[in-house]
Design a protein around this motif. Sequence first.
Motif, short mmCIF file in Angstrom:
data_model
loop_
_atom_site.label_atom_id
_atom_site.label_comp_id
_atom_site.label_asym_id
_atom_site.label_seq_id
_atom_site.Cartn_x
_atom_site.Cartn_y
_atom_site.Cartn_z
N VAL A 456 0.84 -1.20 0.00
CA VAL A 456 0.00 0.00 0.00
C VAL A 456 0.87 1.25 0.00
O VAL A 456 0.62 2.21 -0.75
CB VAL A 456 -0.95 0.01 1.22
CG1 VAL A 456 -1.62 1.38 1.37
CG2 VAL A 456 -2.00 -1.08 1.08
N ALA A 457 1.92 1.25 0.82
CA ALA A 457 2.81 2.41 0.89
C ALA A 457 3.44 2.67 -0.48
O ALA A 457 3.54 3.83 -0.92
CB ALA A 457 3.88 2.18 1.94
N GLN A 458 3.86 1.62 -1.15
CA GLN A 458 4.47 1.80 -2.47
C GLN A 458 3.45 2.35 -3.48
O GLN A 458 3.76 3.24 -4.28
CB GLN A 458 5.02 0.47 -2.99
CG GLN A 458 6.27 -0.02 -2.27
CD GLN A 458 6.94 -1.15 -3.04
OE1 GLN A 458 7.67 -0.91 -3.99
NE2 GLN A 458 6.66 -2.37 -2.64
N LEU A 459 2.24 1.82 -3.45
CA LEU A 459 1.21 2.27 -4.40
C LEU A 459 0.91 3.75 -4.22
O LEU A 459 0.75 4.48 -5.20
CB LEU A 459 -0.07 1.45 -4.20
CG LEU A 459 -0.01 -0.03 -4.62
CD1 LEU A 459 -1.27 -0.76 -4.18
CD2 LEU A 459 0.17 -0.15 -6.14
N VAL A 460 0.84 4.20 -2.96
CA VAL A 460 0.55 5.60 -2.70
C VAL A 460 1.76 6.47 -3.02
O VAL A 460 1.65 7.52 -3.66
CB VAL A 460 0.09 5.80 -1.24
CG1 VAL A 460 -0.06 7.29 -0.92
CG2 VAL A 460 -1.23 5.07 -1.00
N ASP A 461 2.94 6.03 -2.56
CA ASP A 461 4.15 6.83 -2.77
C ASP A 461 4.51 6.97 -4.25
O ASP A 461 5.12 7.96 -4.65
CB ASP A 461 5.33 6.20 -2.01
CG ASP A 461 5.15 6.30 -0.50
OD1 ASP A 461 4.31 7.11 -0.06
OD2 ASP A 461 5.83 5.54 0.23
N HIS A 462 4.13 5.96 -5.07
CA HIS A 462 4.39 6.03 -6.51
C HIS A 462 3.22 6.68 -7.26
O HIS A 462 3.17 6.65 -8.49
CB HIS A 462 4.65 4.64 -7.08
CG HIS A 462 6.00 4.09 -6.74
ND1 HIS A 462 6.34 3.66 -5.47
CD2 HIS A 462 7.12 3.90 -7.50
CE1 HIS A 462 7.60 3.22 -5.47
NE2 HIS A 462 8.09 3.37 -6.68
#
Length: 668
Positions: A456-462
């Motif tokens: 989830v963190a990667q999806l939001v951060d990207h």
Amino acid sequence: MSDVQTRIAALRDLIRGHDYLYYVKDKPEISDAEYDRLFKELTELEQTHPELMRPDSPTQRVGAPPLEALVKVRHEKPMLSLDSILNADEVLAFDQRMKRELGVQSVDYTAEPKFDGLSVELVYQNGAFIQGSTRGDGTIGEDITTNLRTIRSLPLQLVAGSGYPARLVVRGEVYMRLNDFQALNRRMTERGEEAFANPRNAAAGSLRQLDSSITASRPLVVTCYEVTSRSEGAASTHWQEFEDLSAWGIPVPLSRLRCSTIEEVITYHHETAEMRDSLPYEIDGVVVKVDRRQWQEKLGFKSRSPRWAIAYKFSPRKETTVIEDIAVSVGRTGTLTPLALLKPVEVGGVTISRATLHNADEVARKDVRVGDTVKIERAGDVIPAVSERVSVPGEQRAAPFQMPADCPICHSAVAREGAYYYCTGQMVCGAQIKGAIEHFASKAALNINGLGRKTVAQLVDHHLVRTVADLYRLTKDDLLGLEGFADRSAALLLQGITASKDVTLDRFLMGLGIRQVGQHIAKVLARTFGTLGSIMTADKERFQRVPEIGPEISSSLASYFSEPQNRRVIDELLKTGFRIESDTPSVGQNAPLAGVTFVFTGGLGKLTREDAARLVESKGAKVSSSVSKKTSYVVAGTDAGSKLEQARKLGITVLSEQEFSDLVQGEG
């Protein structure tokens, strides 16, 4: 060949016996070298004669090829939680309540340690272990059969000739001994891996592996404490259940006690608390149960817990340290929580470097500030919290703590609701977006496998996902650009996201993350309104007319559905092809079963009790856990207990499962 078969059978029985002595009784009778010699001989014989291999052989505890995903399992009976109490007065009140409801002068209890691990359900058929699952949400868990097979204290075959039933369902706790936990963490640290926070996390993380060889490498232990179902020979007391389990070769708590008075229970709790720090495993209290099974049936259940059992918790462990700073975290719903950043301190074998301060009012009440010396406790032995300030002579104290006026993440304005502060930037706050997506994908909501915190963190951060609706627009190419994703893992996550489009209304509501709306209120809303559209068009006054929904929840619901951005996200979700299974609402006195009260007893063949209750509630009926003169029907399944006898004494109509089915279908 006959000699080989005989030798293999003898070796299996011999090794099983030594496993039981070592892992369950903690009384080994042979050296490690001798055990290894026997194990090696059996392994070589099975490799030479693979046609003689059996799934319950001790050699089959080494794991199997990795799974693609953990399969869901519906429990035969709900795995409920226990109400918790902390002091002797509450225990005495529990005893008085049991006597009053049973109409007796004295009650026998069993008292047993409350292990701090992961609850599991174990199923045996004709003495062979055939399935195991996690507790999950209490109704549906995850199939971890392959992983459980690797635990040496769990018998794959019950003791021959011990009189076990043809079918047996047992509840237990999987945990890790403290010395094994420390050794595992040391090995992980030396390999540069992140260590586990505590033994419970280590056990849970080990059991839910897709690769069972990893589980096999972890030193897990299981102890069982309840028979939830047996095909024949039901015990009359909980104590007798323990005796039966032990006779069948299933590990049970060794330090349990049968108590004829509640004072004996309190003494047992005190003595167990005193020896707690010398035990080789973590316990956080004792479990107290009414011993007689017939009385358990009579007392029945609440929505989430049995009425006849309690968890009598220990006082939290406390240690002293210094607050180096106070930070503010932003939660999934925008709530701001002050956190004490601490000089690291060990509490109950776990190093604590931060602790919750709950809210601004708590900080003011305890008057804790940066630089203060404080006592730290692990509330429930899991969540670290600051319990109180310790005065130090001559100290120069910092200024009192103040909550920020702006969100520390997105700098939106901070508003107050009762004792809590929250960020108003719901759709632009990075902390809320990540938390909202994690919650949306959680087990209690949409249950999307593979969508954990890191992803989830990667999806939001990207910038691939800004709202939950964006999840359903992801492509494989999007995922392949993220750390840890390859073709297979990307395909699996996309499959999980697509599968989540088929969902019940209460789970969908739960996934929206509406303030103050948890699983229970989501189910109440789904049963009452029936469709998402009906809920979205209701106003505050309509919500407040629903039983169990008060002014605060009504305001929260009305505010959520009146927010244009929230409605936009819901519309976007529906456009992606969601299929929400609606509940048929009760329509007051016009509902087909309005005014009817059902009581269920025994096991049903076609439905679980929860499904049966949900069915009649959708038609306006009520479901009770106890029989009274107000009961309309008692539905009796297999192994019906004292409720059936009570119904007959009161002259209440008793229905078979088929008669019940005819009635709710309008044919009876």
